[in-house]
Design an enzyme around this catalytic site. Sequence first.
Site, PDB file in Angstrom:
ATOM      1  N   GLU A 168       0.845  -1.198   0.000  1.00 60.86           N
ATOM      2  CA  GLU A 168       0.000   0.000   0.000  1.00 60.86           C
ATOM      3  C   GLU A 168       0.886   1.257   0.000  1.00 60.86           C
ATOM      4  O   GLU A 168       1.891   1.320   0.704  1.00 60.86           O
ATOM      5  CB  GLU A 168      -0.854  -0.048   1.264  1.00 60.86           C
TER       6      GLU A 168
ATOM      7  N   LEU B  32       1.397   4.976   1.148  1.00 57.07           N
ATOM      8  CA  LEU B  32       0.952   5.961   2.135  1.00 57.07           C
ATOM      9  C   LEU B  32       1.772   7.231   1.943  1.00 57.07           C
ATOM     10  O   LEU B  32       3.006   7.189   1.907  1.00 57.07           O
ATOM     11  CB  LEU B  32       1.164   5.429   3.561  1.00 57.07           C
TER      12      LEU B  32
ATOM     13  N   ASP C   6      13.722  -2.784  13.784  1.00 58.61           N
ATOM     14  CA  ASP C   6      14.701  -1.854  13.191  1.00 58.61           C
ATOM     15  C   ASP C   6      14.139  -0.435  13.264  1.00 58.61           C
ATOM     16  O   ASP C   6      14.018   0.270  12.265  1.00 58.61           O
ATOM     17  CB  ASP C   6      14.985  -2.256  11.737  1.00 58.61           C
TER      18      ASP C   6
END
Length: 309
Positions: A89, A91, A217
């Site tokens: 997706e 964003l 991370d």
Amino acid sequence: MEQLLRAELRTATLRPFGSLGAGCISEGRAYDTDAGPVFVKVNRRTQARQMFEGELASLEALRSTGLVRAPRPIKVFDLPGGGAAFVMEYLKMRGLSSQAAKLGDQVADLHLYNQKLRDKWRKEEHTVGRRAEGGEPQYVTKFGFHTVTCCGFIPQVNEWQDDWATFFIRHRLQAQLDLIEKDYGDREACELWSQLQVTIPDLFCGLEIVPALLHGDLWSGNVAEDDSGPIIYDPASFYGHSEFELAIALMFGGFPRSFFTAYYQKMPKAPGFDKRLLVYHLFNYLNHWNHFGREYRSPTLSTMRKLLK
């Protein structure tokens, strides 16, 4: 590449927008498609598919909690000539600033998620006529993850362990030091490690460590925000000690103080936090040495000496 993307995404529309993004590890590009905007990461390394599949599994795990916002993964596919692509997706994001406190709050909730499942499990264990297990999330009792993940481009073994110190020493520190030995043959690092590794379990004595789902991370380049709130991405997830998550966030800056204030309100520092933070810094220095070269040798060895004091 565009013809392959059209076929993999089954879209007639494929219109690139924005600029081509080049990170430390992979390149990325945004596209409009029939199903809406997507972001495509490309990496030509031979282990790219393994790296992206670990990231996809990490995003799925994080999103399944409902506690943090992360891009929805769509698919990983191989590239002709080698490497792989990862579609997720799209964003529209900006740097983390006004949403930092909210992110600190959400990350604390993420780290407490499995503990709350444990508490619920214990309560239901002693309840007569408790409902049978269905599709509800289950308490994870061990440290590890169900698949290999990559911190940067280095694959991380996540075989399940009952004990956090064993998992961390074997699958994080020793694995990184094995690469240092292979690529650099650094005698001083080897000698310091032979002294240090036997002392590390002492750092966790008397500490109850409940496996926490981690991003893995969480540096400032892997967090952002939009008008709806904070966003995290590029994870290398596993179930580990919550304090591990904070080391890289504290090491390289970029997080507003409000992030840590909100986090510690829900997850106060346990006794011995500062010494354990050093050993988590050590992992990140080793990982950077293996990725970016000898400029990280000095902080790595310095951290090892501090831990031996």
